[in-house]
Design a protein around this motif. Structure first.
Motif, mmCIF file in Angstrom:
data_model
loop_
_atom_site.group_PDB
_atom_site.id
_atom_site.type_symbol
_atom_site.label_atom_id
_atom_site.label_comp_id
_atom_site.label_asym_id
_atom_site.label_seq_id
_atom_site.Cartn_x
_atom_site.Cartn_y
_atom_site.Cartn_z
ATOM 1 N N MET A 135 68.161 13.595 47.827
ATOM 2 C CA MET A 135 67.892 14.320 46.405
ATOM 3 C C MET A 135 66.694 14.256 45.619
ATOM 4 S SD MET A 135 70.188 13.186 43.398
ATOM 5 C CE MET A 135 68.908 11.564 42.791
ATOM 6 N N SER A 136 66.667 15.516 45.721
ATOM 7 C CA SER A 136 64.730 15.881 44.826
ATOM 8 C C SER A 136 65.432 15.606 43.873
ATOM 9 C CB SER A 136 64.726 17.519 45.758
ATOM 10 O OG SER A 136 65.438 18.106 45.093
ATOM 11 N N LEU A 137 63.750 15.231 43.683
ATOM 12 C CA LEU A 137 63.087 15.030 41.766
ATOM 13 C C LEU A 137 62.912 15.523 41.078
ATOM 14 C CD1 LEU A 137 64.750 12.580 38.911
ATOM 15 C CD2 LEU A 137 61.525 12.010 39.944
ATOM 16 N N SER A 138 63.683 16.980 40.275
ATOM 17 C CA SER A 138 62.821 18.103 39.611
ATOM 18 C C SER A 138 63.001 17.769 38.320
ATOM 19 C CB SER A 138 64.113 19.271 39.699
ATOM 20 O OG SER A 138 63.397 20.165 38.988
ATOM 21 N N LEU A 139 61.227 18.021 37.643
ATOM 22 C CA LEU A 139 61.386 17.618 36.154
ATOM 23 C C LEU A 139 61.265 18.654 35.631
ATOM 24 C CD1 LEU A 139 58.700 15.664 36.402
ATOM 25 C CD2 LEU A 139 60.970 14.837 36.040
ATOM 26 N N GLN A 140 62.649 18.663 34.613
ATOM 27 C CA GLN A 140 61.725 20.496 33.991
ATOM 28 C C GLN A 140 60.555 20.432 32.979
ATOM 29 O OE1 GLN A 140 64.644 22.699 33.773
ATOM 30 N NE2 GLN A 140 64.836 21.818 34.958
ATOM 31 N N PRO A 141 59.492 21.301 32.878
ATOM 32 C CA PRO A 141 58.642 21.210 32.260
ATOM 33 C C PRO A 141 58.344 20.543 30.849
ATOM 34 C CG PRO A 141 59.448 23.783 32.733
ATOM 35 C CD PRO A 141 60.636 23.282 33.050
ATOM 36 N N THR A 142 59.119 20.928 30.124
ATOM 37 C CA THR A 142 59.313 19.927 28.783
ATOM 38 C C THR A 142 59.152 18.946 29.088
ATOM 39 O OG1 THR A 142 61.853 19.711 28.424
ATOM 40 C CG2 THR A 142 60.383 22.129 27.098
ATOM 41 N N THR A 143 59.808 18.619 30.136
ATOM 42 C CA THR A 143 59.355 16.393 30.691
ATOM 43 C C THR A 143 58.126 16.496 30.599
ATOM 44 O OG1 THR A 143 62.236 16.920 31.117
ATOM 45 C CG2 THR A 143 60.750 14.736 32.194
ATOM 46 N N SER A 144 58.409 17.712 32.093
ATOM 47 C CA SER A 144 56.618 17.571 32.528
ATOM 48 C C SER A 144 55.524 16.905 31.224
ATOM 49 C CB SER A 144 56.369 18.047 33.151
ATOM 50 O OG SER A 144 57.251 18.475 34.380
ATOM 51 N N ARG A 145 55.604 17.801 30.412
ATOM 52 C CA ARG A 145 54.589 17.923 29.225
ATOM 53 C C ARG A 145 55.531 16.970 28.444
ATOM 54 N NH1 ARG A 145 56.166 23.585 28.763
ATOM 55 N NH2 ARG A 145 57.737 23.189 27.380
ATOM 56 N N ARG A 146 56.133 16.378 28.605
ATOM 57 C CA ARG A 146 55.845 15.052 27.461
ATOM 58 C C ARG A 146 55.001 13.775 28.262
ATOM 59 N NH1 ARG A 146 61.991 15.797 27.308
ATOM 60 N NH2 ARG A 146 62.148 16.981 24.671
ATOM 61 N N ILE A 147 55.101 13.755 29.930
ATOM 62 C CA ILE A 147 54.625 12.445 29.811
ATOM 63 C C ILE A 147 53.531 13.344 30.129
ATOM 64 C CG2 ILE A 147 54.167 11.563 32.648
ATOM 65 C CD1 ILE A 147 57.800 12.362 33.130
ATOM 66 N N ALA A 148 52.836 14.091 30.025
ATOM 67 C CA ALA A 148 51.557 14.423 30.296
ATOM 68 C C ALA A 148 50.476 13.816 28.915
ATOM 69 C CB ALA A 148 51.215 15.794 30.454
ATOM 70 N N LEU A 149 51.310 14.040 28.276
ATOM 71 C CA LEU A 149 51.197 14.067 26.915
ATOM 72 C C LEU A 149 50.900 12.365 26.003
ATOM 73 C CD1 LEU A 149 52.226 16.889 24.346
ATOM 74 C CD2 LEU A 149 49.720 16.545 24.934
ATOM 75 N N THR A 150 52.434 11.789 25.975
ATOM 76 C CA THR A 150 51.878 10.505 26.416
ATOM 77 C C THR A 150 51.110 10.100 27.565
ATOM 78 O OG1 THR A 150 55.042 10.702 25.980
ATOM 79 C CG2 THR A 150 53.900 8.105 26.946
ATOM 80 N N THR A 151 51.220 9.934 28.521
ATOM 81 C CA THR A 151 50.185 9.309 29.141
ATOM 82 C C THR A 151 48.809 9.395 28.474
ATOM 83 O OG1 THR A 151 51.420 9.820 31.503
ATOM 84 C CG2 THR A 151 48.928 9.323 31.466
ATOM 85 N N SER A 152 48.427 10.805 28.318
ATOM 86 C CA SER A 152 46.638 10.883 27.640
ATOM 87 C C SER A 152 46.635 10.094 25.996
ATOM 88 C CB SER A 152 47.072 12.506 27.086
ATOM 89 O OG SER A 152 47.077 13.237 25.874
ATOM 90 N N ALA A 153 47.878 10.195 25.211
ATOM 91 C CA ALA A 153 47.643 9.017 24.692
ATOM 92 C C ALA A 153 48.043 7.106 24.958
ATOM 93 C CB ALA A 153 49.144 8.983 23.478
ATOM 94 N N VAL A 154 48.289 7.304 26.234
ATOM 95 C CA VAL A 154 48.320 5.751 27.103
ATOM 96 C C VAL A 154 46.556 5.548 27.145
ATOM 97 C CG1 VAL A 154 48.457 4.222 28.140
ATOM 98 C CG2 VAL A 154 50.988 5.373 27.394
ATOM 99 N N VAL A 155 45.878 6.698 27.724
ATOM 100 C CA VAL A 155 44.563 6.130 27.881
ATOM 101 C C VAL A 155 43.399 6.532 27.037
ATOM 102 C CG1 VAL A 155 42.758 7.802 29.494
ATOM 103 C CG2 VAL A 155 44.669 7.766 29.888
ATOM 104 N N THR A 156 44.662 7.259 25.853
ATOM 105 C CA THR A 156 43.363 7.116 24.317
ATOM 106 C C THR A 156 43.134 6.322 23.357
ATOM 107 O OG1 THR A 156 43.945 9.554 24.230
ATOM 108 C CG2 THR A 156 42.903 8.250 22.454
ATOM 109 N N ALA A 157 44.155 4.941 23.686
ATOM 110 C CA ALA A 157 44.408 3.993 23.476
ATOM 111 C C ALA A 157 43.764 2.586 24.482
ATOM 112 C CB ALA A 157 46.467 3.266 23.447
ATOM 113 N N VAL A 158 44.063 3.288 25.494
ATOM 114 C CA VAL A 158 43.143 2.496 26.605
ATOM 115 C C VAL A 158 41.647 2.183 25.790
ATOM 116 C CG1 VAL A 158 42.083 1.748 28.747
ATOM 117 C CG2 VAL A 158 44.753 2.326 28.034
ATOM 118 N N VAL A 159 41.316 3.637 26.149
ATOM 119 C CA VAL A 159 39.822 3.629 25.728
ATOM 120 C C VAL A 159 38.962 2.854 23.653
ATOM 121 C CG1 VAL A 159 37.546 5.365 24.293
ATOM 122 C CG2 VAL A 159 39.138 5.923 27.060
ATOM 123 N N PHE A 160 40.014 2.693 22.930
ATOM 124 C CA PHE A 160 40.148 2.672 21.510
ATOM 125 C C PHE A 160 39.877 0.890 22.033
ATOM 126 C CE2 PHE A 160 42.674 0.910 18.151
ATOM 127 C CZ PHE A 160 41.586 0.525 17.351
#
Length: 362
Positions: free
Chosen positions: A1-26
Motif C-alpha cells: 500500500m502506498s502512502l500519499s500525503l496531501q499537499p496541506t499535510t506535507s506543508r504541515r510536516i515541513a513547517l513543524t520540522t522547521s520549528a523543531v530545527v529552530t528550537a534546537v538551534v535556540f
C-alpha cells in the motif's frame, strides 16, 4: 500500500520540522572554549541549520508548483525574510535568557538562508542554462566561505599537534588564530634576529597605551607532562627596558590570582630569551598543584603603558626534560632548554608565587 500525503499535510510536516530545527538551534549549548575547531564547527552549524530551515519553509508555503514566476519569486522573498527574522529572534531570545546570543550567529543564520534561497531560485525559477549554473555556484560559494573558518581551524589543530612541543613557529598566517590578540594592535608575521644573530620567524605587534596590553595563547596542545620548561624569545624594539608579566593557568583555574602562575620579567632592549621551569608553574597556585596536563591559557602582557611599545615574539615552545628516569618533579627541575636568558627576572616579583607579581590582569 502506498502512502500519499496531501499537499496541506506535507506543508504541515515541513513547517513543524522547521520549528523543531529552530528550537534546537535556540537550545543548543555553546561549545567549550578550549577546542577551536569545535567552536568553528558550532558556528558553521548555524549556516547549515538555517539553510535547512529555509528549504523547509519553502516547502511549507503555497508559492510553489505551477505558480507564475512572479508568484514563486515572491514566495522565495517571503521565505528569506521569515528565516532571517527567525534567526534574529533566536539570538535575541538567547541573549534575553542569558544564553549565548550573538550578532555573528545571526549573520551566519542569514548566510545559510541566502545559500538555500539561491539554490531554490536555481532549481525552481530558471531552466537549465547559465542562470541556473550561476545561481548554484553562488550558493556553493556562500557555503564554502562560511565553512572555511571551521576547515582552517581543524587543519591548524592537526598541524599544532604535529609541531608540538613547538606551540607557535610563526611561519604561517593561520597560526595567529591560536592567539587572543584583542589587547594588541598592528599584529603581523615578521622576522627578527635572535641573540645569536640568526633570523627567525616572529609575530610583531604593538602594545597600546592602557592597562594590561598584550596577547594570549588560547589554542594549543594542552598536555605538557614530561616537559621541563616553557621557553620563548621576546624582542624589545625600544631603547628602554620593558617589564612584562607571563600568566599561565589550567582548566581548574578559579579566576583568583593565587590560583595560577604569575611571573614578571624585564625585557632589555633587543632579543630576550625567557625560560619558565614548569616546576614553578606546577607549585604556583595556593593550596593545590597546577595541572600541566590541562594547561588552558598562556598570557603575556605589560602592566600599564603611557606610550605604545612594539615587541616581537618568536620560538614559543615547551622543552623536554633531560633525564626521564627521574621523578616528574626532579625531571622538571633538571631540564633547562640549554641556553641562558637575556631577560631578567623582575626583582619586584616575589619568589613566593602565592604572593603574585606586582601587576596582573584579572
Amino acid at each position: 500500500m502506498s502512502l500519499s500525503l496531501q499537499p496541506t499535510t506535507s506543508r504541515r510536516i515541513a513547517l513543524t520540522t522547521s520549528a523543531v530545527v529552530t528550537a534546537v538551534v535556540f537550545a543548543a549549548p555553546a561549545p567549550g572554549v578550549d577546542l577551536r575547531s569545535a567552536i568553528a564547527f558550532h558556528d558553521f552549524g548555524h549556516v547549515l541549520a538555517f539553510g535547512f530551515v529555509t528549504v523547509l519553509l519553502w516547502y511549507g508555503v503555497p508559492f510553489r508548483g505551477r505558480q507564475s514566476l512572479g508568484r514563486r519569486m515572491g514566495g522565495v522573498a517571503a521565505v528569506v525574510l521569515a528565516a532571517i527574522a527567525l534567526g534574529v529572534l533566536v539570538e535575541i531570545l538567547q541573549w534575553v535568557t542569558g544564553g549565548n546570543g550573538d550578532v555573528d550567529d545571526a549573520i551566519r543564520d542569514a548566510a545559510g538562508t541566502l545559500a538555500a534561497a539561491l539554490l531554490i531560485l536555481a532549481l525552481t525559477t530558471t531552466r537549465w542554462g547559465p542562470s541556473r549554473v550561476v545561481l548554484s555556484l553562488a550558493s556553493a560559494i556562500v557555503v564554502l566561505t562560511a565553512a572555511y573558518p571551521a576547515l582552517a581551524a581543524f587543519s591548524d589543530e592537526s598541524v599544532a599537534r604535529a609541531q608540538f612541543p613547538v606551540l607557535a613557529s610563526f611561519e604561517r598566517q593561520i597560526e595567529l588564530s591560536r592567539f587572543d590578540l584583542r589587547r594588541a594592535e598592528h599584529v603581523e608575521l615578521s622576522s627578527t634576529e635572535d641573540d645569536r644573530g640568526v633570523t627567525v620567524p616572529a609575530m610583531r605587534l604593538d602594545l597600546p597605551v592602557g592597562r594590561y596590553p598584550g596577547f594570549a595563547l588560547r589554542y594549543f596542545p594542552r598536555d605538557w607532562r614530561g616537559y621541563a620548561a616553557l621557553s620563548l624569545l621576546m624582542v624589545n624594539r625600544a631603547p628602554t627596558p620593558l617589564t612584562v608579566g607571563i600568566r599561565i593557568d589550567d582548566a581548574r583555574h578559579n579566576n583568583e590570582r593565587t590560583d595560577r602562575y604569575d611571573g614578571s620579567f624585564t625585557l632589555v632592549p633587543g632579543p630576550n630569551r625567557i625560560e619558565i621551569p614548569l616546576s614553578a608553574v606546577v607549585s604556583a597556585p595556593r593550596g593545590r598543584l597546577l595541572d600541566i596536563a590541562q594547561i588552558r591559557t598562556v598570557r603575556i602582557f605589560a602592566g600599564s603603558l603611557t606610550e605604545p611599545r612594539q615587541v616581537l615574539s618568536a620560538r614559543l615552545r615547551s622543552c623536554r626534560a633531560v633525564n626521564h628516569s627521574r621523578s616528574r618533579a626532579n625531571a622538571v627541575q633538571s631540564a633547562p632548554c640549554r641556553y641562558s636568558g637575556a631577560a631578567q627576572r623582575n626583582p619586584e616579583f616575589s619568589q613566593d608565587h602565592h604572593a603574585g607579581p606586582r601587576f596582573s590582569p584579572g
